[in-house]
Structures are given as C-alpha cells and as structure tokens.
Design an enzyme around this catalytic site. Structure first.
Site, short mmCIF file in Angstrom:
data_model
loop_
_atom_site.label_atom_id
_atom_site.label_comp_id
_atom_site.label_asym_id
_atom_site.label_seq_id
_atom_site.Cartn_x
_atom_site.Cartn_y
_atom_site.Cartn_z
N HIS A 365 0.81 -1.22 0.00
CA HIS A 365 0.00 0.00 0.00
C HIS A 365 0.84 1.27 0.00
O HIS A 365 0.47 2.26 -0.61
CB HIS A 365 -0.96 -0.01 1.20
CG HIS A 365 -2.15 -0.89 0.98
ND1 HIS A 365 -2.52 -1.88 1.84
CD2 HIS A 365 -3.03 -0.95 -0.05
CE1 HIS A 365 -3.58 -2.50 1.37
NE2 HIS A 365 -3.90 -1.96 0.23
N ARG A 472 -11.79 3.92 -2.67
CA ARG A 472 -11.53 2.92 -1.63
C ARG A 472 -12.16 3.38 -0.31
O ARG A 472 -11.58 4.19 0.40
CB ARG A 472 -10.02 2.73 -1.45
CG ARG A 472 -9.28 2.31 -2.72
CD ARG A 472 -7.79 2.11 -2.41
NE ARG A 472 -7.05 1.66 -3.58
CZ ARG A 472 -6.38 2.47 -4.39
NH1 ARG A 472 -6.36 3.78 -4.17
NH2 ARG A 472 -5.71 1.98 -5.43
N ARG A 508 -16.37 1.51 -4.04
CA ARG A 508 -16.26 0.10 -3.67
C ARG A 508 -16.71 -0.10 -2.23
O ARG A 508 -16.35 0.67 -1.35
CB ARG A 508 -14.80 -0.36 -3.82
CG ARG A 508 -14.59 -1.84 -3.51
CD ARG A 508 -13.16 -2.26 -3.82
NE ARG A 508 -12.19 -1.67 -2.91
CZ ARG A 508 -10.86 -1.78 -3.06
NH1 ARG A 508 -10.38 -2.46 -4.08
NH2 ARG A 508 -10.04 -1.22 -2.19
N GLU A 606 -11.12 -10.31 -9.50
CA GLU A 606 -9.78 -10.33 -8.91
C GLU A 606 -9.37 -11.69 -8.37
O GLU A 606 -8.27 -11.83 -7.83
CB GLU A 606 -9.67 -9.27 -7.80
CG GLU A 606 -10.77 -9.30 -6.79
CD GLU A 606 -10.75 -8.10 -5.85
OE1 GLU A 606 -9.68 -7.48 -5.69
OE2 GLU A 606 -11.80 -7.79 -5.27
N ASN A 629 -4.05 -6.15 -9.46
CA ASN A 629 -3.09 -6.47 -8.39
C ASN A 629 -3.40 -7.82 -7.76
O ASN A 629 -2.54 -8.71 -7.69
CB ASN A 629 -3.13 -5.39 -7.30
CG ASN A 629 -2.80 -4.02 -7.81
OD1 ASN A 629 -2.33 -3.86 -8.92
ND2 ASN A 629 -3.06 -3.01 -7.01
N ASP A 630 -4.64 -7.97 -7.29
CA ASP A 630 -5.00 -9.24 -6.63
C ASP A 630 -5.13 -10.37 -7.63
O ASP A 630 -4.79 -11.51 -7.33
CB ASP A 630 -6.30 -9.08 -5.84
CG ASP A 630 -6.05 -8.63 -4.41
OD1 ASP A 630 -4.97 -8.93 -3.89
OD2 ASP A 630 -6.92 -7.97 -3.82
N ARG A 640 1.88 -10.53 -2.88
CA ARG A 640 2.44 -9.32 -3.48
C ARG A 640 3.15 -8.42 -2.49
O ARG A 640 3.81 -7.46 -2.88
CB ARG A 640 1.36 -8.53 -4.23
CG ARG A 640 0.18 -8.06 -3.38
CD ARG A 640 -0.92 -7.56 -4.30
NE ARG A 640 -2.16 -7.24 -3.62
CZ ARG A 640 -2.53 -6.01 -3.30
NH1 ARG A 640 -1.75 -5.00 -3.59
NH2 ARG A 640 -3.68 -5.79 -2.72
N CYS A 677 -8.82 -1.50 -12.85
CA CYS A 677 -8.52 -0.50 -11.83
C CYS A 677 -7.28 -0.85 -11.00
O CYS A 677 -7.01 -0.23 -9.98
CB CYS A 677 -9.71 -0.28 -10.91
SG CYS A 677 -10.16 -1.72 -9.93
#
Length: 763
Positions: A365, A472, A508, A606, A629-630, A640, A677
């Site tokens: 993050h 987020r 989200r 994801e 990412n996921d 990750r 995204c």
C-alpha cells in the site's frame, strides 16, 4: 544442532564488521565439525573471482589476497553447480587447482557448500582434512543448514561493511555503493537519507552522527533518571506482594543501570559521535547477543531484562525528541525497515522526495500511495543497511529499483539529467490536461482515477481525470478508532460525488482483510489473503454493509452519478445476495424522501474463480472492473507484499495476460462496461495492451494519468493491436516486457514511460 546453529548465527549477527563475522564463522565451524581447515571464499562482484576472505587452518596471511578465477578450482565448481561438492581425495579431481601460498597442499578431503542469497552465489564455505575420507551425511547436512542460515547475515554484513563510520573525520574510501530492490514508484530522487521507525522499537533505531554531544549526554542522563524512578516506584508498589528474593530483581535492574555499567558504555559511544538513541541500541544489542550465547538458561534469560531496560530508556528518550515537523528542514529520502501509510502521514510530505523500504513490494500500500503522490520509491531492499543511512547522500532510482549511497559526482550528474528530463516531460503533460485520451486514428479510451482521500479530488481533476474508477472506502474506516456512522459516511461520499459530478464515481464497498486491517476490527488468520476479506466480511455483517450502502445512495441525491462495486467476488450467489440488499437499501432511502436513482452495480474480477464465471456474473451486473493487483497475486500464487517472492510477481506474466484477454472475450456479448482499476492500468505498457484487448475504461493514480494519455495519443489502434498480437503468445514475462519495450521504442513513445537517459543507464 539447533542450539549450536542459533549461537553461531547470533554471534555472526552481532559482529560489527564483515571480516569479524567471517572469522567467527570459520572459527566456530572448524571447532564444531572438528575439521582441520575451515575457509570462506566470497565472490568479488567486479571480477567474479572467489577471494579467500577468512580461514582457520590455511595460511591466514592469504585472506583478502588469494583468489581463484571464476572457472578455476573446486571452490568455483561448487559455485557454478550451486550445490555441495564432497570429495575423499580432492587432488584426484580434474577440477582441483592448488591455490599457491595457501598451504592447502597437505589436505586431501574436501567439502564445499555454496552460500546463496536470493539466487545469487555469494561465496563458498569449505572444510578440509589431511586424511583421505569422505565427510558423512550428517556433516554435510550441518554445513548446508549453516550456510542457508548465514547467507542473509553475510549479505547484510557485506552491505554494512561498505558504509561510512560514525566518525565525522572519516570519509568513504569508495563511492557508488549499489543495492538492489524492487521498483515501487517511477522517478529519480537525489538527496540525503532520513531513517524513520516506529516508536519504542530498539532494533530499528538508526545510527546518527551528532555534534551535540553534551545535549545527547544530558538527554540520556535524564532518561536514566526517569527509568530508575519508574523501577523504584514499581518496587515500592509491589513490595507487599513479593518475597525478598523477588524484590531483589529490582535491585538487579538498578545495578544494570549503574553509571559504571550499561550507562557508562552508552555514554562512551555518545562521546564517539553517535546520538543517544543509536548508542543505546548498539550497547543493548551487544549485551543481548552476549547473554544469548551463554549455555546457562538462567543467564540467557537476562537478555530479556536488558531488552526491557533498553526499551524503557528509549521510550523516555523519544518523549523528549523533536517532532518530525521540527526534524524535516530540507527535502529528504525516507528510509525504514517497513514504511507504512501511517508513517507517511506523520511527516510533512512536501519535504519527502524519495522512499526506500526494506520490506514490502511494488504492490504494497505504501508503494501504491507513493505512485499516487509521484514519489520515486524502491521497495524490498532487503540487504540495505538502513540503520546506517541517516544523513547519507543517496540516489533512489524508481525505474530500475536501485539505490546508490555516497554517489560519485559523475553518477550524480547522470541522474540529475534524468531529473531534468522528467521535469521537461511534466511540462509537456500539462498541455494534454483538457485533451481527450484517444489514439491517432480516433479510438477513444476513458481514463479514471483510483482514490481514497478527499484531497485527491483537485489533483485528479487537474490532471484530466474523467471520473473515479475506484473509491476505496476502507480509507475513512482506517483513520478512525471506530466504525464511522451512516451520517459520517454520507458526508465523505458526498464530497467525492459532488467533486466529480456529473462524471461517474465508482464506490467500492468496504474491502478489509488480507493486508488491510481496521484497528478496532482485527482479523487474525493463518492465511489472510485466502480468508475472511472483502464481500465475505460485509455479507456476514449486514449492519456494516447496509449502513454503508444507504450512506452511498443518500450521498448521490440529486447527482445520480453513483456506481457501486463489490470486491472479492468468487461466487454468483454473493452478487445475487448483495444486489437484493442494495435494492432494499435503495427502497428505504427512497421512502425517506431522497431524490435518488438506483445506482449501477458492478463487481471486481480479482480471483481466478471470477475469471471463469464472467458470463454468469455479467448477466447480473452493469459493469465489471478487473483488480489486476490481486488477480495477478492469486493467479501466480505470489504474496504481493512479500519481498522474498516479489521477483515472481509479474503483471505481464503470460497467464495474467491470457486471463485478461479471456475476460474481454467472455464478456463481449453481455453488454457490460469493462474496466481495469489495478496498478497495471497506470503502466503505459499495460494501458496499450488493455486498449488493444478491448477494455473501455482504465482507472489509475492521478500521477500515472498524464503518461498514459501521452502514450495513447501518440499511437494508432492498429499499432496497439499489433503489439498485443506480438506478445500474447510469448511464454515468459521477461520476454513480454522486452518485446514491448522494443515495440514502444520503434513507435517513439518510450520516452513517455521513462526518460531516455534512464533507459540507457539501465540497459
């Protein structure tokens, strides 16, 4: 064996220099294995030769002077094979090469094991005997185990030994020390390092040169007095509950703090030029290491007492230390063992020009946050001796993931040219703000932003964002010490919806779990990324989910630009249940008299299960957004955030690209909008491929948006499709990236991705 391994490792870890660490290894291993010779050869990175660095049994005068070429002798054979070589008669082996001046001619038996760290051969650990005999399996296993244990210690010691000392009169004997990490956020930073660390943690305190000797001595003296007072108070408070023997423990603590004991050693190191906190760490770590090596269990436990006292003193020292705002006077490169978003929140961000984190990966993050703020960042720099980088001149290369300390004038000049090119590109990007993101032949692509803070609104609009592709909601949850109320959430969401109206804002639902924890709602699991996270949590807690959905819908009153996105979907039933609840919330808000419309609902793709259910999911929702990412993490089974396997995390892995293409193919006739995204969307290379695949919207950090727009506006759709066809059938991620780099160079757009000087320096 385990206790012996632990003691050797502890001794080596406590060593102050690389030569002393290596000497400890050869001395202890020779004694433990009762061998006549133990030697360590380390690889010289410049010549690739194996240099005899430490020995017991051979001619010690040859240490640092004698070496074997990369393809010479049994030692290099061990290195080339990257596995042990165990010989009864080394002289009879065709690879045997006598190392003149070593005195090894009389030794026949040979056992060598490689020292490997992150797939790199650091050197070879060797034991030898005069007699012809093969070392048994137990001896070989011991040496292999020890080598694996010590590889990281030696790698770190090598790095640490290259650094400058605390003595202000000493200058670095050489320059351009280079350390490799993972590129976290593109760009170049040139400046001095500043080590940051969590409070009351001795192990992460950096060494820091000081000219204020008297001030540091005074601070330490005050802290000592405060701790002594604390201990006497605790002794008095508990005296009626303890026996005389037990009360004596407090007297032991006071004796340890005596001016002629631990305190005197700390004061000595302060007088040598280290600040009080760094001097305390050095002394405490030395004593802990000393006690840990003792055979007697009672004495080993005294290490805990020393650590406890050290933390108490440190806590008092930190109470009187200057605040970060006072400390940050010039722009700095922040360095830490594990930088976090909260650490960044405690410093004046306008003074931060670069970030280096020992732990973490490009998708941690803090790396995502760094990209959003345009701060050059290197993550996962495991071998960086970060405690010794305070106020050291540094260069952070966020393109290649490299860090240079004590850079030469020549290297600094080269990187300054890159910084100048970056500034020139920024000026070019500003002219694109109000222009559409479309190819030279008219193919239109929508560019949205990922956000989580109200401060992002102005920055995003200023860079030409056409909407929010991912808001987020966990961010406002994480900055509180309780769940925000429905009314508080409504205010937060309204800011985002109003800020971008009439453009769409995709909000989200709460996505906690995995690596995102709420302090007041802890989720402790053995395998958090495969556990209770995302939609699984909120569907289990309807009171959280319904309050959030109602707040979102109320916030959209009169604006009608809300879209709701569901994270971590792995089953059709989850979507069906969520849609029923969203409809219920909408009806409730409507009954309260709000001017609202039913928001569009979408899902995040994801996890692999969702990839193979695209058609079924598309039949239920209005849009789909790929969380690259996921998805990459789950497809490749790579955490990750784990720097040990970060080099296996490849967004351009063929399996990832084929999954992404498959999603478009499956959803083609389902009349849903497709977006990406994840961080891959903000990579111009990824953006080209996504456009060619058929995605409609890309959502990224506001910092990435100008680069992506510049690249798309300088190519045609046909060029993009040709690039995709060139790489889609390649079998390696490295081949995909190399091919794309070449194709982008041919299309004259590589300069928008990284400055020309940076490209030439990293080829």
């Amino acid at each position: 064996m385990l206790s012996l391994l632990r003691r050797i490792t502890q001794e080596v870890t406590a060593a102050q220099t690389l030569p002393s660490a290596l000497d400890i290894i050869v001395r202890r291993v020779r004694r433990a294995m009762r061998s006549e010779v133990c030697s360590i050869y380390l690889v010289d990175p410049n010549t690739e030769e194996y240099v005899l660095m430490a020995t017991r049994g051979l001619n010690s005068g040859g240490a640092g002077k004698l070496s074997l070429k990369a393809h010479e002798g049994l030692v290099s054979l061990v290195g080339r094979r990257a596995e042990p070589v165990n010989l009864e008669d080394a002289h009879a082996h065709p690879s045997f090469h006598y190392l003149s001046g070593s005195g090894e001619e009389r030794y026949k038996s040979f056992l060598g094991v490689p020292i490997i760290h992150h797939r790199q051969i650091l050197g070879v650990l060797v034991v030898q005997h005069e007699d012809k005999r093969r070392f048994d399996e137990g001896e070989e296993a011991f040496l292999i185990t020890l080598s694996a244990q010590l590889a990281g210690v030696i790698a770190h010691a090598e790095a640490t030994g290259a650094m400058t000392t605390l003595d202000n009169t000493e200058k670095p004997t050489s320059q351009d020390f280079r350390y490799k990490g993972i590129a976290g956020s593109q760009g170049v930073a040139i400046g001095k390092g500043m080590v940051v660390y969590p409070p009351a943690d001795l192990d992460v305190i950096p060494d820091r040169k000081t000219q204020e000797i008297e001030s540091e001595l005074s601070s330490f003296s005050d802290a000592l007095k405060a701790v002594r007072k604390d201990i006497r108070r605790a002794s008095s408070r508990l005296s009626q509950h303890l026996s005389e023997d037990e009360k004596a423990l407090f007297d032991v603590y006071l004796k340890i703090l005596d001016d002629n004991a631990l305190a005197a050693e700390v004061e000595h190191r302060i007088k040598e030029g280290n600040w009080a906190q760094g001097a305390l760490r050095q002394v405490v770590q030395f004593h802990i290491s000393h006690f840990n090596r003792m055979e007697d269990p009672y004495l080993r436990e005294r290490a805990t007492d020393i650590r406890d006292l050290g933390r108490r003193i440190l806590s008092h020292l930190q109470e009187t230390a200057p605040s970060p705002t006072e400390t940050f006077k010039e722009p700095v490169i922040l360095i830490g063992e594990e930088l976090t978003a909260s650490m960044l929140g405690e410093v004046p961000i306008d003074k931060v020009i670069g970030l280096v984190s020992v732990m973490g990966s490009s998708n941690s993050h803090v790396a995502i946050l760094a990209r959003a703020m345009g701060i050059p960042t290197v993550m996962g720099a495991l071998d960086v001796p970060y405690t010794q980088l305070d106020k050291v001149d540094m260069i952070v290369d966020g393109y290649s993931g490299q860090i240079f300390t004590n850079p030469s004038d020549h290297l600094t000049e080269n990187y300054q040219q890159i910084v100048d090119e970056e500034r020139q590109l920024e000026t070019e990007f500003e002219a694109l703000k109000d222009l559409p993101c479309e190819t030279k032949d008219g193919k239109r692509l929508s560019l949205f932003v990922n956000t989580g803070l109200s401060a992002d609104i102005a920055r995003s609009l200023d860079r030409g964002a056409e909407g929010i592709g991912l808001y987020r909601t966990e961010v406002p949850f994480m900055v509180r010490d309780r769940f925000p109320t429905e009314a508080e959430q409504e205010v937060i969401y309204r800011q985002q919806l109003e800020g971008f109206a009439p453009a769409p804002v995709t909000v989200r639902t709460l996505d906690v779990g995995g690596d995102k924890a709420l302090p007041y709602f802890p989720i402790k699991e053995e395998n958090p990324f495969l556990g209770w996270r995302g939609i699984r949590v909120t569907l289990d807690h309807l009171e959280i989910f319904m309050a959030q959905i109602r707040a979102m819908i109320k916030a959209s009153a009169g604006l009608h630009n809300l879209k709701i996105m569901l994270p971590m979907i792995s089953n059709v039933s989850e979507v069906e249940e969520a849609i029923v609840l969203i409809q219920r919330a909408y009806d409730e808000v409507l009954e309260e008299g709000y001017d609202v419309k039913m928001p569009k609902v979408g899902v995040m793709i994801e996890v692999p299960a969702a990839v193979y259910q695209v058609k079924e999911l598309a039949a239920l929702v209005d849009f789909m957004s790929v969380g690259s990412n996921d998805l990459t993490q789950y497809l490749l089974a790579v955490d990750r955030n784990n720097p040990r396997v970060a080099d296996l995390y490849h967004s351009f892995h063929p399996a990832v690209l084929r999954a992404l293409q498959s999603i478009v193919t499956e959803a083609k006739d389902e009349h849903v909008t497709l977006s990406v995204c994840g961080e891959m969307a903000g990579d111009p290379m990824g953006a080209i491929l996504f456009m060619a695949m058929g995605y409609d919207v890309l959502s990224m950090s506001s910092t990435s948006l100008p680069k992506v727009k510049a690249v798309i506006r300088h190519i045609t759709m046909e060029q993009a499709e040709n690039m995709l066809s060139e790489v889609l059938n390649l079998s390696r991620a490295s081949a995909v990236k190399k091919t794309m780099e070449g194709l982008m160079r041919d299309a004259n757009i590589e300069r928008f991705v990284r400055p020309a000087k940076s490209s030439s320096m990293n080829q």
